[in-house]
Design an enzyme around this catalytic site. Structure first.
Site, PDB file in Angstrom:
ATOM      1  CG  HIS A   5     -19.824 -21.645   6.703  1.00 60.16           C
ATOM      2  ND1 HIS A   5     -20.281 -22.063   7.932  1.00 60.16           N
ATOM      3  CD2 HIS A   5     -20.845 -20.968   6.144  1.00 60.16           C
ATOM      4  CE1 HIS A   5     -21.520 -21.635   8.094  1.00 60.16           C
ATOM      5  NE2 HIS A   5     -21.891 -20.966   7.034  1.00 60.16           N
ATOM      6  CD  GLU A  17     -16.067  -8.526  -3.173  1.00 63.84           C
ATOM      7  OE1 GLU A  17     -16.977  -9.171  -3.736  1.00 63.84           O
ATOM      8  OE2 GLU A  17     -15.651  -8.796  -2.033  1.00 63.84           O
ATOM      9  CG  ASP A  67     -17.524 -11.112  -0.376  1.00 63.35           C
ATOM     10  OD1 ASP A  67     -16.811 -10.136  -0.132  1.00 63.35           O
ATOM     11  OD2 ASP A  67     -17.546 -11.701  -1.472  1.00 63.35           O
TER      12      ASP A  67
HETATM   13  P1  FAD Z   1     -14.176 -24.314   8.906  1.00 65.47           P
HETATM   14  O1  FAD Z   1     -14.761 -24.627   7.599  1.00 65.47           O
HETATM   15  O2  FAD Z   1     -14.847 -24.862  10.091  1.00 65.47           O
HETATM   16  O3  FAD Z   1     -12.624 -24.730   8.922  1.00 65.47           O
HETATM   17  C1  FAD Z   1     -11.789 -24.491   7.807  1.00 65.47           C
HETATM   18  C2  FAD Z   1     -10.409 -25.114   8.041  1.00 65.47           C
HETATM   19  O4  FAD Z   1      -9.731 -24.395   9.048  1.00 65.47           O
HETATM   20  C3  FAD Z   1     -10.455 -26.564   8.516  1.00 65.47           C
HETATM   21  O5  FAD Z   1      -9.319 -27.238   8.036  1.00 65.47           O
HETATM   22  C4  FAD Z   1     -10.399 -26.439  10.013  1.00 65.47           C
HETATM   23  O6  FAD Z   1      -9.867 -27.587  10.627  1.00 65.47           O
HETATM   24  C5  FAD Z   1      -9.501 -25.226  10.168  1.00 65.47           C
HETATM   25  N1  FAD Z   1      -9.814 -24.427  11.342  1.00 65.47           N
HETATM   26  C6  FAD Z   1     -11.014 -23.981  11.758  1.00 65.47           C
HETATM   27  N2  FAD Z   1     -10.865 -23.237  12.856  1.00 65.47           N
HETATM   28  C7  FAD Z   1      -9.547 -23.216  13.121  1.00 65.47           C
HETATM   29  C8  FAD Z   1      -8.755 -22.614  14.138  1.00 65.47           C
HETATM   30  N3  FAD Z   1      -9.304 -21.880  15.104  1.00 65.47           N
HETATM   31  N4  FAD Z   1      -7.424 -22.803  14.099  1.00 65.47           N
HETATM   32  C9  FAD Z   1      -6.835 -23.548  13.128  1.00 65.47           C
HETATM   33  N5  FAD Z   1      -7.534 -24.146  12.165  1.00 65.47           N
HETATM   34  C10 FAD Z   1      -8.875 -23.974  12.159  1.00 65.47           C
HETATM   35  N6  FAD Z   1     -13.667 -16.790   2.249  1.00 65.47           N
HETATM   36  C11 FAD Z   1     -13.072 -15.643   1.938  1.00 65.47           C
HETATM   37  O7  FAD Z   1     -11.851 -15.514   2.048  1.00 65.47           O
HETATM   38  N7  FAD Z   1     -13.809 -14.578   1.511  1.00 65.47           N
HETATM   39  C12 FAD Z   1     -15.156 -14.612   1.415  1.00 65.47           C
HETATM   40  O8  FAD Z   1     -15.774 -13.631   1.049  1.00 65.47           O
HETATM   41  C13 FAD Z   1     -15.807 -15.819   1.758  1.00 65.47           C
HETATM   42  N8  FAD Z   1     -17.146 -15.902   1.712  1.00 65.47           N
HETATM   43  C14 FAD Z   1     -17.754 -17.078   2.052  1.00 65.47           C
HETATM   44  C15 FAD Z   1     -19.146 -17.147   2.009  1.00 65.47           C
HETATM   45  C16 FAD Z   1     -19.791 -18.307   2.366  1.00 65.47           C
HETATM   46  C17 FAD Z   1     -21.296 -18.349   2.326  1.00 65.47           C
HETATM   47  C18 FAD Z   1     -19.043 -19.446   2.728  1.00 65.47           C
HETATM   48  C19 FAD Z   1     -19.716 -20.723   3.058  1.00 65.47           C
HETATM   49  C20 FAD Z   1     -17.660 -19.402   2.764  1.00 65.47           C
HETATM   50  C21 FAD Z   1     -17.000 -18.214   2.429  1.00 65.47           C
HETATM   51  N9  FAD Z   1     -15.611 -18.094   2.462  1.00 65.47           N
HETATM   52  C22 FAD Z   1     -15.007 -16.908   2.155  1.00 65.47           C
HETATM   53  C23 FAD Z   1     -14.783 -19.266   2.750  1.00 65.47           C
HETATM   54  C24 FAD Z   1     -14.351 -19.323   4.195  1.00 65.47           C
HETATM   55  O9  FAD Z   1     -13.288 -18.430   4.415  1.00 65.47           O
HETATM   56  C25 FAD Z   1     -13.912 -20.737   4.512  1.00 65.47           C
HETATM   57  O10 FAD Z   1     -15.028 -21.579   4.411  1.00 65.47           O
HETATM   58  C26 FAD Z   1     -13.249 -20.893   5.855  1.00 65.47           C
HETATM   59  O11 FAD Z   1     -13.001 -22.257   5.993  1.00 65.47           O
HETATM   60  C27 FAD Z   1     -13.974 -20.331   7.057  1.00 65.47           C
HETATM   61  O12 FAD Z   1     -15.037 -21.065   7.469  1.00 65.47           O
HETATM   62  P2  FAD Z   1     -15.202 -21.639   8.977  1.00 65.47           P
HETATM   63  O13 FAD Z   1     -14.896 -20.627  10.000  1.00 65.47           O
HETATM   64  O14 FAD Z   1     -16.544 -22.233   8.969  1.00 65.47           O
HETATM   65  O15 FAD Z   1     -14.038 -22.734   9.035  1.00 65.47           O
END
Ligand code: FAD
Length: 515
Positions: free
Chosen positions: A90, A266, A153
């Protein structure tokens, strides 16, 4: 094993692996899980942002921590292979991608580790770094009537993914971000070592990995603090015309003691228009609610402000008690009295509220469109200037999605983590959550994001990007400021060859091969 990896990598010139070689590689890595050839059309080469795509060498679906350690060790024995943990992909700007490297699908470990604990009378849950927060919520509430305290969120995000950034929502003013609500991690470092860490054991790794953008290790397990889960939530939205009144009330609420304020605070900015996405219709919580623009004072400008708050309660509480508590809090606020919307929902429904938006957006094709999002932490001292120029002028017609703004308290964040914040106790998160159709508009909106950042720099605003994205080391140095040296030292200790999370584009893979 290494010989085989070397041959495959050389033969394929770091492109995706032919199917025959996939099984050879899987055997040679001795994985319990599976491995799939990468490829630009595969999930590993894309993310939610839809702005970047790269070709990984392969997508690994590990069965657990040992598999992850094997993959990182194998990469460390080559001269150039990198490894990216992919949570739920994401990210916006390719942060979970590995061009020509291994992508580890953390979701394949999501069932691992789920274990409740009570330590000194406090409740915790051990969960996999690949678990989705929505599953943690559902399982904790249904099995133990307990729940984590601090959220995002939207909950289809992984535990490891948000902990690598911060993880913020309307509860963070009270409990801090999600990074302030974990007490122990299991991490696979860039050396392929499996290390358990906490504030008292391997503390540099523990604090460094929290908000560490995946640079120091892959979080395979986290111990998350829990609290009793309420049954219900009174969810409210109230409207303001004046930014100063909106911020005064939001800041008042986030600085009150527990029991003297709402449980969630918020807010968002919206256009003073009937635009279905950016305007008045974005405010009501229920299709039965009507936003009557006749109640907006004539003096209102091009944008309006909505404070969104929520109060927890139990089914056993009398409705009148909840009404009294809410009225007492609302009495202190200066919103437009006739523009107040409220709803009672279950606690789980409240936390999963964005899931409905996702389903709706998927149905009309918007979910898969590009998302040139911009998230910024801006200090209280700069937020009025930001509103005057960015919200009221540059973005007065909206961004095709929510424009969130709400205050947070620096004292709830641990300064030993890798997260970088502006100065001052009160700062705001501003999130421009753009949903745009594919095409030239995307470039224009990316350019508008750059323009906003450029303007913030030019005016000397006190701000830091959240979910940062930079192309050059100089920019990263500026982002980390006086924390850069510490971050580099931690990188040198835990990922000396810069194998991990190459999509963040902070460090370049070094060619030093371990003896
Ligand atoms: P990814 O996008 O897959 O990874 C993000 C980063 O972390 C990459 O660099 C990856 O290599 C690394 N990573 C992933 N897993 C691990 C792991 N286990 N150990 C170490 N590194 C790792 N953020 C907020 O804080 N508050 C919100 O309310 C919020 N709402 C969101 C709503 C939507 C619809 C979206 C798309 C995103 C939102 N986000 C929010 C952002 C979100 O926190 C980030 O996108 C975050 O990257 C988490 O997504 P993911 O688990 O898909 O991680």
């Amino acid at each position: 094993m290494i010989a085989c990896l070397g041959r495959i990598v050389q033969d394929t010139d770091a492109d995706s692996i032919p199917d025959d070689d996939v099984s050879t590689l899987s055997e040679s890595l001795d994985l319990q899980g599976t491995i799939e050839s990468g490829g630009i059309t595969g999930v590993a080469g894309k993310d939610f942002g839809g702005l970047y795509s790269v070709k990984p060498l392969a997508l690994i679906k590990p069965s657990g921590t040992e598999d992850i350690a094997r993959v990182v060790k194998a990469a460390s024995q080559t001269s150039h292979l990198t490894v990216a943990a992919r949570g739920n992909g994401h990210s916006i700007n390719g942060q979970a991608m590995a061009d020509g490297g291994f992508v580890i699908d953390m979701r394949s470990t999501e069932e691992n580790h789920f274990k409740p604990l009570t330590i000194d009378g406090s409740h915790y849950i051990d969960v996999s770094g690949g678990a989705l927060w929505e599953d943690v919520l559902r399982r904790c509430v249904s099995m133990f009537r307990l729940a984590p305290r601090s959220w995002t969120d939207y909950l289809s995000l992984t535990v490891g993914g948000t902990l690598s950034n911060a993880g913020v929502s309307g509860q963070a003013f009270r409990f801090g971000p999600q990074t302030s609500n974990v007490t122990e991690l299991e991490v696979v470092t860039g050396k392929g070592e499996i290390t358990v860490c906490s504030a008292t054991q391997n503390s540099e790794l523990f604090f460094g990995a929290l908000g560490g953008l995946g640079q120091l290790g892959i979080i395979t397990r986290a111990r998350v603090k829990l609290q009793p889960a309420p049954d219900m939530v009174r969810w409210l939205r109230v409207v303001y015309t004046e930014f100063e009144e909106f911020t005064r009330d939001a800041e008042f609420l986030v600085t009150q003691e527990e029991g003297e304020s709402f449980d969630y605070v918020e807010g968002f900015v919206f256009s003073n228009s009937d635009d279905p996405i950016n305007g008045w219709p974005s405010v009501p919580l229920d299709p039965d609610h009507e936003f009557n623009p006749a109640y907006i004072p004539q003096t209102a400008s091009s944008v309006l402000y909505c404070l969104e708050v929520a109060l927890h309660y139990r089914n056993s509480d009398r409705p009148s008690t909840v009404d009294t508590a809410v009225s007492r809090l609302l009495e202190r606020l200066g919103f437009i009295q006739r523009l107040k919307f409220q709803l009672n929902v279950s606690y789980v429904e409240f936390l999963l509220r964005v899931k409905q938006v996702e389903e709706h957006a998927k149905a009309n094709g918007n979910w898969d469109s590009p998302h040139p999002w911009l998230n910024i932490f801006i200090s209280k001292s700069s937020i009025v200037d930001f509103d005057r120029t960015v919200f009221r002028k540059m973005l007065k017609d909206g961004v095709g999605g929510p424009m969130l703004i709400y205050p947070l308290l620096r004292s709830k964040w641990n300064s030993r983590t890798s997260v970088v914040l502006p100065e001052g106790e009160i700062f705001y998160i501003v999130a421009l959550l753009r949903f745009v159709p594919k095409g030239p508009t995307v470039e224009k909106l990316v350019a508008q994001n750059h323009e906003i950042i450029k303007w913030c720099n030019k005016e000397g605003l006190d701000f830091k990007l959240y979910l940062p994205h930079y192309q050059s080391k100089e920019d990263w140095k500026r982002h980390f400021g006086n924390q850069w040296t510490r971050f580099v030292e931690r990188k040198t200790s835990f990922d000396p060859m810069a194998i991990l999370a190459p999509g963040q584009k902070i460090f370049k893979r070094t060619h030093t091969i371990k003896p």
